[in-house]
Design a protein around this motif. Structure first.
Motif, PDB file in Angstrom:
ATOM      1  N   UNK A 128      32.069  28.795  69.585  1.00 45.37           N
ATOM      2  CA  UNK A 128      32.160  28.849  68.131  1.00 45.37           C
ATOM      3  C   UNK A 128      33.147  27.845  67.579  1.00 45.37           C
ATOM      4  N   UNK A 129      34.268  27.642  68.286  1.00 42.02           N
ATOM      5  CA  UNK A 129      35.248  26.646  67.858  1.00 42.02           C
ATOM      6  C   UNK A 129      34.637  25.250  67.905  1.00 42.02           C
ATOM      7  N   UNK A 133      40.637  30.859  73.788  1.00 39.71           N
ATOM      8  CA  UNK A 133      39.593  29.995  73.242  1.00 39.71           C
ATOM      9  C   UNK A 133      40.074  28.547  73.142  1.00 39.71           C
ATOM     10  N   UNK A 134      41.377  28.359  72.919  1.00 41.47           N
ATOM     11  CA  UNK A 134      41.916  27.020  72.703  1.00 41.47           C
ATOM     12  C   UNK A 134      42.160  26.255  73.995  1.00 41.47           C
ATOM     13  N   UNK A 135      42.514  26.973  75.051  1.00 44.45           N
ATOM     14  CA  UNK A 135      42.857  26.285  76.302  1.00 44.45           C
ATOM     15  C   UNK A 135      41.661  26.186  77.245  1.00 44.45           C
ATOM     16  N   UNK A 136      40.486  26.592  76.775  1.00 41.43           N
ATOM     17  CA  UNK A 136      39.307  26.537  77.649  1.00 41.43           C
ATOM     18  C   UNK A 136      38.986  25.087  78.016  1.00 41.43           C
ATOM     19  N   UNK A 196      44.304  21.574  61.975  1.00 46.55           N
ATOM     20  CA  UNK A 196      44.799  22.750  62.698  1.00 46.55           C
ATOM     21  C   UNK A 196      43.845  23.908  62.475  1.00 46.55           C
ATOM     22  N   UNK A 197      43.758  24.786  63.467  1.00 50.07           N
ATOM     23  CA  UNK A 197      42.879  25.943  63.328  1.00 50.07           C
ATOM     24  C   UNK A 197      43.524  27.164  63.961  1.00 50.07           C
ATOM     25  N   UNK A 243      37.544  35.488  61.964  1.00 53.53           N
ATOM     26  CA  UNK A 243      37.368  34.343  61.080  1.00 53.53           C
ATOM     27  C   UNK A 243      38.129  33.160  61.659  1.00 53.53           C
ATOM     28  N   UNK A 244      37.426  32.072  61.900  1.00 46.88           N
ATOM     29  CA  UNK A 244      38.050  30.828  62.329  1.00 46.88           C
ATOM     30  C   UNK A 244      38.430  30.026  61.093  1.00 46.88           C
ATOM     31  N   UNK A 245      39.698  29.699  60.940  1.00 46.87           N
ATOM     32  CA  UNK A 245      40.172  28.903  59.813  1.00 46.87           C
ATOM     33  C   UNK A 245      40.527  27.505  60.314  1.00 46.87           C
ATOM     34  N   UNK A 246      40.004  26.488  59.635  1.00 48.50           N
ATOM     35  CA  UNK A 246      40.230  25.093  60.018  1.00 48.50           C
ATOM     36  C   UNK A 246      40.723  24.328  58.800  1.00 48.50           C
ATOM     37  N   UNK A 247      41.870  23.643  58.940  1.00 47.15           N
ATOM     38  CA  UNK A 247      42.505  22.956  57.812  1.00 47.15           C
ATOM     39  C   UNK A 247      42.802  21.508  58.143  1.00 47.15           C
TER      40      UNK A 247
END
Length: 210
Positions: free
Chosen positions: A87-88, A112-115, A47-48, A63-67
């Protein structure tokens, strides 16, 4: 000692007073069926999300956080003035090269997520995107919890004078979070503890000398 005095001392010492939260909707139904996909193993669900901060002169940083939701490991903390879909994709590509390809990637419905570029790239990589319901950040609870720790333990404790300084300081915090900081859901162990392979050879020698 009364409640008001305790809270007054708590605030004076700079401690955090937990704020009240509105009741949240259930993620699982009463019969045990799953409304939201639960992580079952590493690289099952990533998840981000995004966290915003700023430098000393007011320059905005994103800040992009990715876990990894199962291991709780922070796979990426990408600090930049802007983090768009490109960037994602870069952050996901770097993480996949190091940790493998996840089955699912969870995120909200931001632009950014639905692009189309991101959706096509994730599909070609062999993963699926899981979008949470609009206006329901608690459905991305792992990222929301991590973002709160990042704010409380790093962003609110530091003053960044440049982008480079922010990248270094936040990167060091990421290493501490993964390698040192205990996590309650993991039995108070860090997500990726540091191992010392030579320690096993030194302990018998020490015991023999004693």
């Amino acid at each position: 000692m009364g409640k008001d005095r305790v809270q007054r001392i708590w605030r004076r010492e700079g401690l955090k007073v937990p704020s009240r939260h509105r009741p949240r909707r259930r993620l699982w139904l009463n019969d045990g069926s799953c409304v939201r996909l639960r992580p079952l193993h590493s690289n099952h669900v990533w998840s981000f999300d995004f966290v915003q901060t700023q430098t000393h002169n007011g320059r905005r940083l994103r800040i992009l956080t990715l876990l990894d939701e199962h291991s709780r490991a922070c796979l990426a903390l990408k600090v930049a003035p802007r983090n768009n879909s490109v960037g994602v994709i870069e952050a996901l590509a770097d993480a996949m090269c190091l940790h493998g390809i996840p089955e699912y990637v969870r995120c909200d419905n931001g632009p950014e997520m639905i692009s189309k570029a991101l959706r096509n790239w994730v599909a070609k990589a062999g993963s699926q995107i899981l979008y949470i319901a609009p206006g329901s950040p608690w459905e991305n609870e792992y990222c929301e919890s991590f973002n709160g720790k990042l704010r409380d333990e790093c962003l609110r404790q530091e003053i960044f004078y440049s982008l480079k300084e922010a990248q270094i300081v936040i990167g060091l915090w990421q290493t501490t979070y993964n390698r040192v900081r205990p996590h309650s859901s993991l039995g108070y162990r860090p997500p990726a503890p540091v191992s010392y392979p030579n320690l096993a050879f030194r302990l018998p020698m020490t015991a023999t000398m004693q």
